[in-house]
Structures are given as structure tokens and as C-alpha cells.
Design an enzyme around this catalytic site. Structure first.
Site, PDB file in Angstrom:
ATOM      1  N   PHE A 153       4.820  -1.731  -6.452  1.00 37.09           N
ATOM      2  CA  PHE A 153       4.314  -3.029  -6.908  1.00 37.09           C
ATOM      3  C   PHE A 153       4.956  -3.495  -8.202  1.00 37.09           C
ATOM      4  O   PHE A 153       4.974  -4.685  -8.499  1.00 37.09           O
ATOM      5  CB  PHE A 153       2.781  -2.976  -7.086  1.00 37.09           C
ATOM      6  CG  PHE A 153       2.341  -2.362  -8.387  1.00 37.09           C
ATOM      7  CD1 PHE A 153       2.296  -3.128  -9.555  1.00 37.09           C
ATOM      8  CD2 PHE A 153       1.999  -1.015  -8.480  1.00 37.09           C
ATOM      9  CE1 PHE A 153       1.909  -2.568 -10.770  1.00 37.09           C
ATOM     10  CE2 PHE A 153       1.620  -0.446  -9.680  1.00 37.09           C
ATOM     11  CZ  PHE A 153       1.576  -1.230 -10.830  1.00 37.09           C
ATOM     12  N   LYS A 177       9.982  -2.919   3.251  1.00 38.01           N
ATOM     13  CA  LYS A 177       8.507  -2.810   3.296  1.00 38.01           C
ATOM     14  C   LYS A 177       8.038  -2.881   1.830  1.00 38.01           C
ATOM     15  O   LYS A 177       8.008  -1.881   1.126  1.00 38.01           O
ATOM     16  CB  LYS A 177       8.119  -1.472   3.945  1.00 38.01           C
ATOM     17  CG  LYS A 177       6.743  -1.420   4.586  1.00 38.01           C
ATOM     18  CD  LYS A 177       5.585  -1.793   3.691  1.00 38.01           C
ATOM     19  CE  LYS A 177       5.189  -0.702   2.735  1.00 38.01           C
ATOM     20  NZ  LYS A 177       4.176  -1.170   1.734  1.00 38.01           N
ATOM     21  N   GLU A 180       2.073  -3.839  -0.907  1.00 42.86           N
ATOM     22  CA  GLU A 180       1.086  -4.781  -0.392  1.00 42.86           C
ATOM     23  C   GLU A 180       0.349  -5.513  -1.517  1.00 42.86           C
ATOM     24  O   GLU A 180      -0.402  -6.451  -1.273  1.00 42.86           O
ATOM     25  CB  GLU A 180       0.106  -4.094   0.565  1.00 42.86           C
ATOM     26  CG  GLU A 180      -0.697  -2.933  -0.008  1.00 42.86           C
ATOM     27  CD  GLU A 180       0.045  -1.590   0.040  1.00 42.86           C
ATOM     28  OE1 GLU A 180       1.261  -1.551  -0.270  1.00 42.86           O
ATOM     29  OE2 GLU A 180      -0.598  -0.586   0.359  1.00 42.86           O
ATOM     30  N   SER A 230       5.213   6.278  -6.406  1.00 43.36           N
ATOM     31  CA  SER A 230       4.645   7.398  -7.162  1.00 43.36           C
ATOM     32  C   SER A 230       5.175   8.732  -6.616  1.00 43.36           C
ATOM     33  O   SER A 230       5.603   8.820  -5.455  1.00 43.36           O
ATOM     34  CB  SER A 230       3.120   7.348  -7.065  1.00 43.36           C
ATOM     35  OG  SER A 230       2.747   7.388  -5.707  1.00 43.36           O
ATOM     36  N   CYS A 285       8.426   2.184 -14.636  1.00 43.72           N
ATOM     37  CA  CYS A 285       8.753   3.608 -14.487  1.00 43.72           C
ATOM     38  C   CYS A 285       9.591   4.092 -15.664  1.00 43.72           C
ATOM     39  O   CYS A 285       9.749   5.279 -15.860  1.00 43.72           O
ATOM     40  CB  CYS A 285       9.492   3.846 -13.187  1.00 43.72           C
ATOM     41  SG  CYS A 285      11.095   3.054 -13.190  1.00 43.72           S
ATOM     42  N   GLU A 385       0.829  10.523 -15.383  1.00 48.20           N
ATOM     43  CA  GLU A 385       1.448   9.200 -15.528  1.00 48.20           C
ATOM     44  C   GLU A 385       0.323   8.180 -15.464  1.00 48.20           C
ATOM     45  O   GLU A 385      -0.285   7.979 -14.408  1.00 48.20           O
ATOM     46  CB  GLU A 385       2.446   8.943 -14.389  1.00 48.20           C
ATOM     47  CG  GLU A 385       3.094   7.575 -14.520  1.00 48.20           C
ATOM     48  CD  GLU A 385       4.001   7.188 -13.356  1.00 48.20           C
ATOM     49  OE1 GLU A 385       3.688   7.529 -12.200  1.00 48.20           O
ATOM     50  OE2 GLU A 385       5.012   6.515 -13.614  1.00 48.20           O
TER      51      GLU A 385
END
Ligand code: NAD
Length: 500
Positions: A153, A177, A180, A230, A285, A385
Site C-alpha cells: 500500500f 496485483k 487493496e 511485509s 520501507c 517494524e
């Protein structure tokens, strides 16, 4: 569905999918907390439908000349550049990051498109004339077929762009993909390919969750998986994708440390810590989440960081604030839970982001910048994290202790050292076990012509994203040994081929 809630669906063969989804999920504007979209989630059968379209398109695209491919890439570059603000607005509306940051994300993605424009040069093979008498050897690289890109995301436009332009330039077709949580930017970017002249079906978008990912991981016509997300899911994707015979690069999570040595410019270091800790609300990240202060400078550095934090404005990303909301209410609550756990574990809460004024709707997913001091390595705010605006200061007494901390961490995505000592910096770049290193640069994201990727639990597989590693990932090597007829070389010889 209310009229101000838009339907978001798959993009297949250049058009919006017209089927009826069995399952959907809500898309929110994080600055208002309101549902703004209803997203179709693909079933395994819908994934099969999309992969078939991509597979059918891949054959002709693989035969399209390098000149034509490069022309389409140049056209695509112009279109993305022209639509930068529109794409950035879509990102802010679903992710929450401030508009300037969203524009920055599209700009970094554009750099990969620009790199891919050089594909005729990048795909040049080698040629050795006369390896044996009248025998020549040459190498070529060919496309894989259908490549899947599964993205997180936090960079809904940039992360797909790390892969898609290079995969396409190499002659593959692609199924994206997206996350969402913020799916619209991927659709907008994919639509522009059609306008750039790319044949329908070469770039497709399928939306969904685990069901869609699992089908991509097992579909026999999907030849490669480029995943970013992740660590637990990256590991899962790597293990299952490779088990099914696919080429997989799976980039995972991070816990990035910034070491500040006593001789550093502390104003520069404080600016860097604030920018890298709280930019995009820490949902990067490459965000810095652990600041390792080598004594005796911790008190002074923390004072400077605190001063700067007091000037930060958190609010709606369209209103010129420094930092936006978190992506979902659940994620905001999870990050706030970490803040509570840090206090409970005995860390010193210097700035509490749970309290504060936010320039946005009451129902937005707000959490302000948070600073902890005296964090120790066993606390969950250090080990996990958090992926939010929480910066933890760990105090150490030497360079060696600081390095040991970074190298003991299971993640190895990015790191930075702040110092005026060239020798210390040079030692650090050599000794640190991390894939991307900054020297007086807090977020060392490589340019598109280098490759992006971490070490240890931050990347599964051996190929980093974009750069020449990207070209390598999206092609298969072939070596041809050729001899044009020469009667003197005829005859039977069952021995192993050697050269003379
Ligand atoms: P995530 O792992 O939850 O989701 C990533 C993708 O995996 C999404 O497309 C999602 O739909 C899919 N997914 C989620 N759960 C799944 C499951 N159980 N099975 C199969 N697929 C599943 O990650 P996120 O929250 O969207 O993104 C944030 C994470 O991504 C952070 O950990 C961040 O560090 C990481 N990230 C890493 C990099 C990098 O380059 N290393 C870059 C950006 C983000």
C-alpha cells in the site's frame, strides 16, 4: 452503493472488467475516515481470465521490435509525466500521504521508465567470433512470458513502476496485483499504457487479496513474481512461488537504523532524522525508525529533533501539511498500541503523537510524530517494524556497539551513518550488513540504473529491483553456438565437444 462511492475494478486487455465480483472491499480516504470506493476482489477464476489475456498478448509482444518497444516507452514516459499531478491526487486520496510526497513517488517511478527507454542498449548480447574453426558463439536474452507484480500500500504508483516498465521493455506481459488499500493509482498508470500505444493485454491489473495472490503463485502460465510487502508475506510468496517453479524476487519489511557519530553535524543529522522518521508518516520501507546516538551527543541531538518536531503540521494531505494520516484506522490503532507498549516497557516518551491537533476531519486516521528516548533492544518498539511515525533513540557508547546493533538486526534494507570522518564512513560501508547504505544521506534509495533491495529478512531471492538486475530478472539467457557449413568439419566423433 452510494453514488459518491466509486466502483474500482480490474483492467483486462485494455478495458475495465465487466463481470460481477463475488467479494468486494472498502477503500477509504484516510484523511476523512470515509469510504470512497468499493473494490472488486478477484476470485481464482477471475485471475485465470486475466492471466489468459496476458498470456495471449505476450506472444506478439515478445516479437515486437526493440525500436517499437522503445518508442512506446518514450510515449509512456511523456504521458506519466503529464499526468503526474492527477496520479498524485489519487494516491493522496487513498493512501493519505501529502501531495508533494505523492508527486515525489511518481517522479521516482518515472526514473525507472526513463531507464527502460534504453532497452535496445540494455538487451545487447555478447558475440565471440571464431571460438573454434568457423564456429561463433553468441548470447541473447529473451522474455519470460507473463510476469506478476504484487505491490504494497505504501507506494501504490512507484513500486509497480519498479518492475512494470522493465518487464514490458524486455518483451513480457504483466499482471499487476496492487494493494487493496489504495488501488486507483495502479489503474490510472495502467490505462496510460494503452494511450502510449501498447497493445491491449500486455499490461493488466487484477485486484484482490490472498485468494488472488495464491492463484498467481500457482498458475502455470505465470513465469515470475515480483513481490513487495511485509516480511512474513514476502517469505510466503518466495517459498510458494519457487516451489511452483517460478522466478521470484520478494522484497520484505525493514527496521532501518541511522547512526550518528559524535563528530557529525548535529543540525544536519536532526533534519535528516525528522525527514526520514516522519516523512509519509513513517510508512516507508526506507524510513528511519531507530536512531543510534553514539554518546556524548544524545541529549543535544534529541533537543534539536524535538525543536524541529514542534514545527511539524499533521493533517489532510491536500492542505499543505508536513505529514498525513495513517493508511487505515486499524493501522493507526496498531501503531498507537506500540506507543503504549513502549511506555509500558520503560522507554522515555519525549513527544507523544497520540496527543495533538490535526488539520483534518475528526474521523481521519490521525497519529502525530512520536519520539522515544532510552529505547533498549528487547523492547517491541525496537524489535518490530512499526511502520508509523515513531522514532526510537537508542544510546550507545561506541561505533562498534552501534555497528553491532545494526548487524544483529534481522532486517537489512537501508541504513545511514552521519559523521564527518571519512575513514569511519568508509569502514561502515564495508562492515555493515545492509543492502542500501547512506553516508550523511538518511534515505539512500538507489537511482533507477542501480538496483533496489535489502539483505537478510528484507529480501527473499537473489535479484534486486530495477537497474540491470531488473533486466536480468525479466529475461532468460540463451547461448547459441553456430557453425556454417564447412565440409572439412564433418565426420563422426562421439567425444565431448572441445574447441580447436
Ligand atoms: P502486506 O504484506 O500486507 O501486503 C503486500 C501485498 O501482499 C498486497 O498486495 C496484499 O494484498 C498482499 N497480501 C497481504 N496478505 C497476504 C496473504 N496472507 N497472502 C498473500 N498475499 C497477501 O504489506 P503492506 O502492509 O501493503 O505494505 C507494507 C510493508 O511492505 C512493510 O512491511 C514495508 O516495509 C514493506 N515494503 C517493503 C519494501 C521494500 O522494498 N523492501 C518497499 C515497500 C514496502
Amino acid at each position: 452503493m452510494s453514488t459518491d462511492i466509486k466502483r474500482i475494478t480490474h483492467l483486462v486487455g485494455g478495458s475495465s472488467w465487466t463481470g460481477v465480483a463475488e467479494r468486494t472491499s472498502n477503500v477509504y480516504n484516510p484523511a476523512t475516515g470515509q469510504v470512497t470506493g468499493e473494490l472488486d476482489l478477484a476470485s481464482a477464476a477471475t485471475v485465470d481470465e486475466v492471466v489468459k489475456v496476458a498470456h495471449d498478448a505476450s506472444k506478439a509482444w515478445a516479437q515486437t521490435s526493440l525500436t517499437k518497444r522503445a518508442q512506446i516507452l518514450f510515449a509512456y514516459r511523456e504521458l506519466v509525466s503529464r499526468n503526474k499531478d492527477r496520479i498524485a491526487a489519487l494516491i493522496t486520496a487513498e493512501h493519505g500521504k501529502v501531495l508533494s510526497d505523492a508527486v515525489g513517488e511518481v517522479t521516482r517511478g518515472l526514473e525507472v521508465i526513463e531507464f527502460a527507454c534504453g532497452i535496445p542498449h540494455l538487451l545487447k548480447g555478447g558475440y565471440s567470433e571464431g571460438v573454434s574453426t568457423k564456429v561463433d558463439v553468441y548470447s541473447i536474452r529473451q522474455p519470460l512470458g507473463v510476469c506478476a507484480v504484487i505491490s504494497p500500500f505504501n507506494f501504490p504508483a512507484m513500486v509497480p513502476m519498479w518492475f512494470v516498465p522493465i518487464a514490458v521493455a524486455c518483451g513480457n506481459s504483466v499482471v499487476i496485483k496492487p494493494s487493496e488499500k489504495d488501488p486507483s493509482a495502479a489503474n490510472a498508470m495502467a490505462e496510460l499504457w494503452k494511450e502510449a500505444g501498447l497493445p491491449d493485454g500486455v499490461v493488466n491489473v487484477v485486484h484482490g487479496d490472498k485468494e488472488a495472490v495464491d492463484r498467481l503463485l500457482e498458475h502455470p502460465d505465470v513465469k515470475s513474481i515480483s513481490f513487495v510487502g511485509s516480511t512474513p508475506i514476502a517469505k510466503y510468496v518466495y517459498e510458494n512461488g519457487t516451489k511452483n517453479g517460478k522466478r521470484v524476487q520478494a522484497l520484505g519489511g525493514a527496521k532501518n537504523h541511522m547512526i550518528v557519530l559524535p563528530d557529525a553535524d548535529l543540525d544536519l543529522a536532526a533534519d535528516a532524522a525528522v525527514n526520514a522518521g516522519f516523512g509519509s508518516a513513517g510508512e516507508r520501507c526506507m524510513a528511519i525508525s531507530a536512531l543510534v546516538a553514539v554518546e556524548p551527543i544524545a541529549d543535544e541531538l534529541i533537543g534539536k529533533i524535538k525543536e524541529r518536531m514542534a514545527t511539524l503540521k499533521t493533517g489532510d494531505g491536500t492542505r499543505g501539511c508536513d505529514m498525513g494520516p495513517l493508511v487505515t484506522g486499524a493501522h493507526r490503532d496498531k501503531v498507537a498500541g506500540y506507543v503504549a507498549a513502549g511506555v509500558e516497557a520503560g522507554a522515555e516518551l519525549v513527544v507523544d503523537g497520540r496527543e495533538g491537533n490535526f488539520d483534518g476531519a475528526d474521523d481521519g486516521f490521525w497519529l502525530g510524530p512520536t519520539l522515544f528516548d532510552k529505547v533498549t533492544p528487547e523492547m517491541s518498539i525496537y524489535t518490530d517494524e512499526i511502520f508509523g511515525p515513531v522514532l526510537s533513540v537508542v544510546r550507545t557508547t561506541s561505533y562498534d556497539a552501534a555497528l553491532d546493533l545494526v548487524n544483529s538486526n534481522p532486517y537489512g534494507n537501508g541504513t545511514a551513518i552521519f559523521t564527518n570522518d571519512g575513514g569511519a564512513a568508509r569502514r561502515f560501508q564495508n562492515e555493515v550488513e545492509v543492502g542500501m547504505v547512506g553516508i550523511n544521506v538518511p534515505i539512500p534509495v538507489p537511482m533507477a540504473y542501480y538496483s533496489f533491495g535489502g539483505w537478510k529478512n528484507s529480501l527473499f531471492g537473489d535479484t534486486h529491483a530495477h537497474g540491470t538486475e531488473g533486466v536480468h530478472f525479466f529475461t532468460r539467457g540463451k547461448v547459441v553456438t553456430s557453425r556454417w557449413l564447412d565440409p572439412s568439419h564433418g565426420g563422426i566423433n562421439l567425444g565431448f565437444p572441445t574447441h580447436d
